[in-house]
Write an enzyme that holds these catalytic residues in place. Structure first.
Site, PDB file in Angstrom:
ATOM      1  CB  CYS A 198      -0.913   0.022   1.216  1.00 34.80           C
ATOM      2  SG  CYS A 198      -1.835   1.577   1.297  1.00 34.80           S
ATOM      3  CB  ILE A 206       2.083  -3.841 -10.178  1.00 36.20           C
ATOM      4  CG1 ILE A 206       1.200  -3.108 -11.183  1.00 36.20           C
ATOM      5  CG2 ILE A 206       3.331  -4.384 -10.762  1.00 36.20           C
ATOM      6  CD1 ILE A 206       1.858  -1.922 -11.917  1.00 36.20           C
ATOM      7  N   GLY A 251      -4.601  -1.823 -14.895  1.00 33.87           N
ATOM      8  CA  GLY A 251      -5.211  -1.157 -16.040  1.00 33.87           C
ATOM      9  C   GLY A 251      -5.996  -2.032 -16.991  1.00 33.87           C
ATOM     10  CB  THR A 274      -9.079   1.417 -11.963  1.00 30.18           C
ATOM     11  OG1 THR A 274      -8.022   1.383 -10.999  1.00 30.18           O
ATOM     12  CG2 THR A 274      -9.601   2.830 -12.065  1.00 30.18           C
TER      13      THR A 274
HETATM   14  O1  RRO Z   1      -6.155   1.919   0.870  1.00 30.12           O
HETATM   15  C1  RRO Z   1      -5.316   2.409   0.084  1.00 30.12           C
HETATM   16  O2  RRO Z   1      -4.972   3.598   0.107  1.00 30.12           O
HETATM   17  C2  RRO Z   1      -4.644   1.577  -0.927  1.00 30.12           C
HETATM   18  C3  RRO Z   1      -4.173   0.309  -0.682  1.00 30.12           C
HETATM   19 BR1  RRO Z   1      -4.478  -0.578   0.929  1.00 30.12          BR
HETATM   20  C4  RRO Z   1      -3.412  -0.350  -1.673  1.00 30.12           C
HETATM   21  O3  RRO Z   1      -2.927  -1.472  -1.508  1.00 30.12           O
HETATM   22  N1  RRO Z   1      -3.196   0.294  -2.839  1.00 30.12           N
HETATM   23  C5  RRO Z   1      -3.681   1.525  -3.078  1.00 30.12           C
HETATM   24  O4  RRO Z   1      -3.457   2.067  -4.165  1.00 30.12           O
HETATM   25  N2  RRO Z   1      -4.404   2.157  -2.111  1.00 30.12           N
END
Ligand code: RRO
Length: 313
Positions: free
Chosen positions: A129, A190, A243, A265
């Site tokens: 994250c 990823i 993507g 997304t």
């Molecule tokens: O919650 C988030 O901000 C978040 C997570 Br856990 C993640 O693994 N990937 C992301 O882009 N956002």
């Protein structure tokens, strides 16, 4: 035509999953989306305690993409077990619980709680994250910590163990090798790419935490390159993410070597995207005389002697 795929002791109906954080806990999608047609659902990341996440604004649109800084907002593992899992169990879907934590101990405790639940079929471990100060990227960019987390979690479950890796490193293949060595069943490649966006009138960042995680079609070429690199470094399956909005995108990931893919997304635009990808991949295989998706996996026609990425491996 064979669509199913086995990972450890679990048979997935097909190779198309929906990605963590883009499908809630699987219980919020409209009735017209038949989630049982998907290969599986990966839940929003679960931590031990509920989390409110980062301050707003925490999402903004970018060219061909989306920048998020949710900050791991989630209901916590106990509420998930008590309030979400009973409905999910009735859905006839394969459920992968995604786990995030700020210590090795927390990863272990959350996994142990979920491992005892029959409605949870496997785990995806989020060591990637980009939007939290503790845990997240500080784990995912340290090979020794990724090894340790994988090793400790492997001891605690016989269900499929998948580690979700960050692209925000120089050589993702080093991390994938560590996961394989410590007994992971697969890696997801990823998570989002660190990005930024600025409002030129206020001169402020468009999201409160300044940087966030970029997803959507903007990152597909990055994801394909990382999946290709990873698939050539390890023998365990790689789950391609980044993507994907159409069946053609999914086929690209299979050709570079992904054994499964996740739709992320695109679900925010149409939560039925995954189902149309399942149909499209099937038709592509039938039209081209493939009786198993396996036949297109890692079928990229490339000259390894002049390929830059192959020189890293
Ligand atoms: O919650 C988030 O901000 C978040 C997570 Br856990 C993640 O693994 N990937 C992301 O882009 N956002």
């Amino acid at each position: 035509m064979k669509e199913s795929f086995n990972l450890r002791n679990v048979e997935f109906k097909n190779r198309i999953l929906v990605a963590s954080g883009t499908f809630g806990y699987g219980d919020e999608v409209p009735d017209l989306v038949d989630i049982a047609k998907l290969g599986g659902i990966v839940t929003k990341s679960l931590s031990m305690k509920p989390r409110d996440g980062n301050p707003s604004p925490r999402i903004t649109e970018t060219s061909s993409g989306m920048l998020n800084s949710i900050g791991l907002a989630n209901i916590g593992v106990h509420k998930f077990i008590n309030e979400k899992l009973p409905t999910l169990k009735k859905s006839n879907s394969t459920i992968i619980a995604n786990i995030a934590a700020s210590s090795v101990e927390e990863y272990c405790s959350v996994l142990e709680l979920l491992d005892g639940q029959e409605g949870v079929h496997g785990f995806e471990i989020n060591v990637s994250c980009p939007n939290v100060k503790e845990g997240g990227l500080s784990f995912g960019t340290d090979v020794k910590l990724v090894s340790l987390i994988t090793k400790e979690l492997r001891k605690r479950t016989q269900k499929p163990l998948i580690i979700k890796l960050t692209p925000n490193v120089t050589h993702i293949s080093d991390f994938a090798r560590a996961c394989e060595t410590e007994g992971a069943d697969a890696v997801s490649v990823i998570n989002t790419v660190i990005g930024m966006s600025v409002n030129i009138n206020t001169r402020k960042p468009k999201i409160a935490t300044t940087t966030g995680g970029l997803s959507g079609p903007a990152i597909k070429p990055i994801a394909l390159a990382k999946v290709y690199e990873t698939c050539n470094a390890i023998k365990i399956p790689v789950i391609g993410i980044g993507g994907i909005t159409s069946w053609e995108d999914a086929v690209e990931f299979f050709i570079v070597g992904a054994s499964m893919v996740q739709i992320g997304t695109a679900n925010f635009i149409n939560p039925a995207t995954g189902i149309s990808v399942v149909e499209g991949v099937k038709q592509y295989c039938e039209k081209n005389g493939f009786d198993d998706v396996e036949q297109i996996i890692k079928s990229l026609q490339t000259d390894k002697t002049i390929s830059i990425v192959d020189s890293w491996l």
